[in-house]
Scaffold this motif. Structure first.
Motif, short mmCIF file in Angstrom:
data_model
loop_
_atom_site.label_atom_id
_atom_site.label_comp_id
_atom_site.label_asym_id
_atom_site.label_seq_id
_atom_site.Cartn_x
_atom_site.Cartn_y
_atom_site.Cartn_z
N ARG A 35 0.85 -1.19 0.00
CA ARG A 35 0.00 0.00 0.00
C ARG A 35 0.89 1.24 0.00
N SER A 70 -4.13 -4.25 -8.50
CA SER A 70 -4.82 -3.50 -7.46
C SER A 70 -5.56 -2.30 -8.06
N TYR A 71 -6.81 -2.13 -7.69
CA TYR A 71 -7.58 -0.99 -8.20
C TYR A 71 -6.87 0.32 -7.88
N THR A 72 -6.46 0.47 -6.63
CA THR A 72 -5.80 1.71 -6.22
C THR A 72 -4.46 1.87 -6.91
N ARG A 75 -4.82 2.94 -10.58
CA ARG A 75 -5.21 4.34 -10.73
C ARG A 75 -4.03 5.27 -10.48
N VAL A 76 -3.22 4.94 -9.48
CA VAL A 76 -2.06 5.77 -9.16
C VAL A 76 -1.07 5.76 -10.32
#
Length: 227
Positions: A35, A70-72, A75-76
């Motif tokens: 993360r 990972s979705y996040t 996007r990043v």
């Protein structure tokens, strides 16, 4: 042509610059991280590019992994790649995460079926497989473990990625010969750049590749009714 590649799809934050004409990786850095990609990525990219003559102005193309992942994280990475491409006046190319994992196996001239698998949790995997010579046998798909093994046939198969071990366990019970000797968990950033260098920017768009819906579901029972 200089290609700046970015990967935030899985459990790593990585960037690298490839001189496509010579095949030399001019700079690269990768940090294992589950993360916090948003906080780590831009300083990491700046460190990678800072040693290059011309810095961002020398970049001719930007590459980014577009999933599955990972979705996040996706996007990043995609947002950062688009912003850098806009600032540098360089086209941005999307590279499939499974394709990037597969590329080193295909490049070795592997004579077995080659597959890349990412653990999608809940008994599923993201899978892509190619025959010797590069012909696609299984396009990037979200499958149950049983279906993944069925798609791989009778083997032998060499498999890489975070889902390799769970597929191997299922495959062994089905009598399929599986080799995990090259089971990398995240793509090599150099291969992300190499695939981007030969891609057509008009078709390899920097859009997220979602093969299944998000795990998080809205809490409908707690929603306040509209009046």
């Amino acid at each position: 042509m200089r290609v700046l590649a970015i990967d935030t799809a899985l459990n790593a934050c990585a960037a690298g610059v490839l001189d496509a004409a010579t095949g030399v990786v001019l700079a690269e850095e990768s940090i294992a991280i589950e993360r916090g990609h948003a906080e780590v990525l831009l300083p990491l990219v700046d460190r990678v590019v800072s040693g290059l003559a011309g810095r961002f102005e020398s970049i001719d193309r930007v590459a980014v992994t577009v999933g599955p992942g990972s979705y996040t994280g996706l996007r990043v990475g995609i947002s950062a790649a688009r912003a850098i491409g806009l600032a540098a006046g360089a086209p941005v190319v999307g590279v499939g995460t499974l394709s990037a994992l597969l590329a080193p196996l295909v490049a070795t001239g592997e004579r077995r079926l080659a597959a890349a698998a990412i653990d999608a949790r809940h008994g599923g995997v993201y899978l892509q497989a190619v025959a010797p010579g590069g012909r696609t046998i299984v396009p990037a798909s979200h499958l149950s473990l049983r279906d993944a093994v069925r798609h791989l046939g009778s083997g032998p198969v060499v498999i890489t990625g975070s889902g390799a071990a769970v597929i191997a366990a299922e495959a062994i019970e089905a009598g399929v010969s599986v080799d995990l000797s090259l089971a990398e968990l995240s793509p090599d950033i150099a291969w992300v750049a190499r695939l981007a260098a030969i891609a057509d920017p008009a078709h390899a768009l920097p859009k997220p590749l979602y093969l299944k819906g998000p795990d998080a579901k809205p809490q409908d029972h707690a929603r306040v009714a509209r009046r």
